[in-house]
Design an enzyme around this catalytic site. Sequence first.
Site, short mmCIF file in Angstrom:
data_model
loop_
_atom_site.label_atom_id
_atom_site.label_comp_id
_atom_site.label_asym_id
_atom_site.label_seq_id
_atom_site.Cartn_x
_atom_site.Cartn_y
_atom_site.Cartn_z
N SER A 1 0.83 -1.20 0.00
CA SER A 1 0.00 0.00 0.00
C SER A 1 0.87 1.25 0.00
CB SER A 1 -0.86 -0.02 1.27
OG SER A 1 -1.43 1.23 1.49
N TYR B 1 -0.44 -0.29 -3.81
CA TYR B 1 -1.68 0.24 -4.37
C TYR B 1 -1.91 1.64 -3.84
CZ TYR B 1 -2.85 -4.84 -4.44
OH TYR B 1 -2.85 -6.20 -4.58
N PHE B 2 -2.50 2.48 -4.67
CA PHE B 2 -2.97 3.78 -4.20
C PHE B 2 -4.43 3.57 -3.76
CE2 PHE B 2 0.59 6.72 -4.25
CZ PHE B 2 1.57 5.80 -4.58
N ASN B 3 -5.39 4.33 -4.23
CA ASN B 3 -6.75 4.19 -3.66
C ASN B 3 -7.69 3.47 -4.62
OD1 ASN B 3 -5.41 6.30 -2.05
ND2 ASN B 3 -7.39 6.51 -1.07
N LYS C 1 1.98 -3.75 6.63
CA LYS C 1 2.38 -3.71 5.22
C LYS C 1 3.88 -3.44 5.11
CE LYS C 1 -1.48 -4.66 3.60
NZ LYS C 1 -1.67 -5.94 2.91
N TYR D 1 -2.03 -1.18 10.98
CA TYR D 1 -2.26 -1.75 9.64
C TYR D 1 -1.11 -1.38 8.71
CZ TYR D 1 -3.83 -1.90 4.81
OH TYR D 1 -3.87 -2.10 3.45
P1 NAD Z 1 -10.80 -7.45 1.40
O1 NAD Z 1 -11.02 -7.43 2.87
O2 NAD Z 1 -11.97 -7.31 0.50
O3 NAD Z 1 -10.01 -8.80 0.99
C1 NAD Z 1 -9.12 -9.45 1.87
C2 NAD Z 1 -9.55 -10.92 1.97
O4 NAD Z 1 -8.63 -11.62 2.82
C3 NAD Z 1 -10.95 -11.08 2.58
O5 NAD Z 1 -11.75 -11.87 1.71
C4 NAD Z 1 -10.69 -11.80 3.91
O6 NAD Z 1 -11.74 -12.70 4.24
C5 NAD Z 1 -9.37 -12.53 3.63
N1 NAD Z 1 -8.56 -12.82 4.82
C6 NAD Z 1 -8.21 -11.99 5.82
N2 NAD Z 1 -7.44 -12.63 6.71
C7 NAD Z 1 -7.28 -13.91 6.26
C8 NAD Z 1 -6.59 -15.05 6.74
N3 NAD Z 1 -5.94 -15.04 7.89
N4 NAD Z 1 -6.65 -16.20 6.01
C9 NAD Z 1 -7.35 -16.25 4.85
N5 NAD Z 1 -8.02 -15.19 4.35
C10 NAD Z 1 -7.98 -14.03 5.05
O7 NAD Z 1 -9.70 -6.33 1.08
P2 NAD Z 1 -9.19 -5.73 -0.31
O8 NAD Z 1 -9.56 -4.30 -0.35
O9 NAD Z 1 -9.56 -6.60 -1.43
O10 NAD Z 1 -7.63 -5.79 -0.04
C11 NAD Z 1 -6.82 -6.86 -0.51
C12 NAD Z 1 -5.39 -6.61 -0.07
O11 NAD Z 1 -4.95 -5.36 -0.61
C13 NAD Z 1 -5.23 -6.51 1.45
O12 NAD Z 1 -3.99 -7.10 1.81
C14 NAD Z 1 -5.18 -5.01 1.67
O13 NAD Z 1 -4.46 -4.69 2.84
C15 NAD Z 1 -4.45 -4.53 0.42
N6 NAD Z 1 -4.72 -3.11 0.10
C16 NAD Z 1 -6.01 -2.67 -0.01
C17 NAD Z 1 -6.26 -1.33 -0.27
C18 NAD Z 1 -7.67 -0.80 -0.39
O14 NAD Z 1 -7.86 0.41 -0.29
N7 NAD Z 1 -8.68 -1.64 -0.58
C19 NAD Z 1 -5.19 -0.43 -0.44
C20 NAD Z 1 -3.89 -0.91 -0.34
C21 NAD Z 1 -3.66 -2.26 -0.07
N1 UFG Z 2 -12.73 11.04 3.37
C1 UFG Z 2 -13.74 11.90 3.74
N2 UFG Z 2 -14.89 11.37 4.25
C2 UFG Z 2 -15.08 10.03 4.41
C3 UFG Z 2 -14.03 9.15 4.02
C4 UFG Z 2 -12.88 9.69 3.52
O1 UFG Z 2 -13.62 13.11 3.62
O2 UFG Z 2 -16.14 9.61 4.90
C5 UFG Z 2 -11.51 11.61 2.78
C6 UFG Z 2 -10.26 11.32 3.59
O3 UFG Z 2 -10.07 12.30 4.59
C7 UFG Z 2 -9.19 11.34 2.50
C8 UFG Z 2 -9.91 10.79 1.27
O4 UFG Z 2 -11.31 10.98 1.53
O5 UFG Z 2 -8.79 12.66 2.23
C9 UFG Z 2 -9.65 9.32 1.02
O6 UFG Z 2 -9.92 8.57 2.19
P1 UFG Z 2 -10.06 6.99 2.18
O7 UFG Z 2 -10.41 6.56 3.57
O8 UFG Z 2 -10.96 6.55 1.09
O9 UFG Z 2 -8.60 6.49 1.78
P2 UFG Z 2 -7.19 6.75 2.47
O10 UFG Z 2 -6.35 7.49 1.48
O11 UFG Z 2 -7.33 7.34 3.80
O12 UFG Z 2 -6.64 5.26 2.69
C10 UFG Z 2 -6.71 4.26 1.67
C11 UFG Z 2 -6.89 2.90 2.34
C12 UFG Z 2 -5.66 2.54 3.12
C13 UFG Z 2 -4.45 2.65 2.25
C14 UFG Z 2 -4.37 4.01 1.62
C15 UFG Z 2 -3.22 4.11 0.67
O13 UFG Z 2 -8.00 2.90 3.21
O14 UFG Z 2 -5.77 1.20 3.54
O15 UFG Z 2 -5.57 4.28 0.91
O16 UFG Z 2 -3.26 3.08 -0.24
F1 UFG Z 2 -3.35 2.43 3.01
#
Ligand code: NAD
Ligand code: UFG
Length: 332
Positions: free
Chosen positions: A124, A177-179, A153, A149
């Site tokens: 992330s 990943y970004f957002n 990572k 969290y």
């Molecule tokens: P998600 O929660 O939808 O998917 C994660 C999956 O992992 C879930 O289905 C959950 O049931 C499974 N899981 C969790 N712990 C487990 C374990 N111990 N054994 C087996 N399965 C397990 O999340 P996502 O948004 O799809 O994210 C996927 C990955 O990308 C994660 O590692 C997350 O940290 C990373 N990531 C996500 C974002 C984002 O904004 N969504 C940004 C950066 C990185």
């Molecule tokens: N925001 C609001 N209102 C809300 C939710 C978010 O104003 O209800 C704003 C936040 O302050 C921020 C922007 O929207 O400025 C994006 O917020 P997100 O919560 O959607 O995303 P973040 O950038 O905070 O974090 C996400 C993931 C993290 C990851 C990070 C970088 O949640 O897991 O992107 O990849 F680490």
Amino acid sequence: MNILITGATGFIASHTIVELQQDNHNIIGIDNLSNSSIDIVDKIAQITGKKMEFHKVDIRDYDNLKSVLSGKKIDCCIHFAGLKAVGESVAKPVEYYDNNIGGTITLLKVLNEIGCHNIIFSSSATVYGTPAFVPITEECPKRICTNPYGWTKSMIEQILLDMQNANKDWNVVLLRYFNPIGAHQSGIIGEKPNGIPNNLMPYITQVACGKREKLFVYGNDYDTPDGTGVRDYIHVVDLARGHVKALNAINNNCGGEIFNLGTGHGYSVLDVVKTFERVNNIKIPYEIAPRRPGDIATCYADPSKAEKILGWRAEYSLEDMCRDSWNYQQKN
Ligand code: NAD
Ligand code: UFG
């Protein structure tokens, strides 16, 4: 290739499996279903016409993982499984370290034992902390993380790179990943958060469908063009395709490599609100609220390394992301 997907029924993994199957890869999916549901397996098949092999397994459960994977030829593991809620990680740090780091270590042991030495990891942009500069390149130094969290990572990245350094049989690709937002164009799969959404787009779609009254915009006094936080939103289908391309690096014996997966464009919270309103013709009431602790002003990628080395670049626009997120919310 035969590809093991951990966290297979999650948001990003499910979209990645669609792209991988469409590129003729064979999938073995595992998930403990802690944050997703089993019906995703059939939904993926509905899109691709191919049913993956799926096992309900917790990656911390060595015996179960070993028995599921023994005798299987896995060419690469794409490791998505993990807990991801920033606020929850502050309240339950040990659970996060146990699940994300403990789980990864058990997974690595089993992969080693079955002779799979290729892994792509879901990292992330959070590892950049308050970034030293924007746009963020992969050379941007890692910084102090603002929550457990983020530390999981950052630490898993280090563990994987140390492992690769000690044993050159391994190829390790870290994808930062970004957002990720948006959903598959079919509206069959997408992001379904439990409870009150933490992230911006799921909150907006729940306001749009009347489930929540208004959006709280966390701060309008940042040093950004309109004062609200700026992020690099990327369509989840573009992100998914980045994983397919990352397999090229694995096939070229890349050693340890890091790639940013973002679009290179920064949009503010109000840019997203206005674009969502325009594209979907729905008003999103909002109120300016105090800054959210731990948030940074601006975060967007320089994704040029991924383009140069993997031949990948994001194609979808913010309009596409807003349209597809809303399409998914309406159908679900
Ligand atoms: P998600 O929660 O939808 O998917 C994660 C999956 O992992 C879930 O289905 C959950 O049931 C499974 N899981 C969790 N712990 C487990 C374990 N111990 N054994 C087996 N399965 C397990 O999340 P996502 O948004 O799809 O994210 C996927 C990955 O990308 C994660 O590692 C997350 O940290 C990373 N990531 C996500 C974002 C984002 O904004 N969504 C940004 C950066 C990185
Ligand atoms: N925001 C609001 N209102 C809300 C939710 C978010 O104003 O209800 C704003 C936040 O302050 C921020 C922007 O929207 O400025 C994006 O917020 P997100 O919560 O959607 O995303 P973040 O950038 O905070 O974090 C996400 C993931 C993290 C990851 C990070 C970088 O949640 O897991 O992107 O990849 F680490």
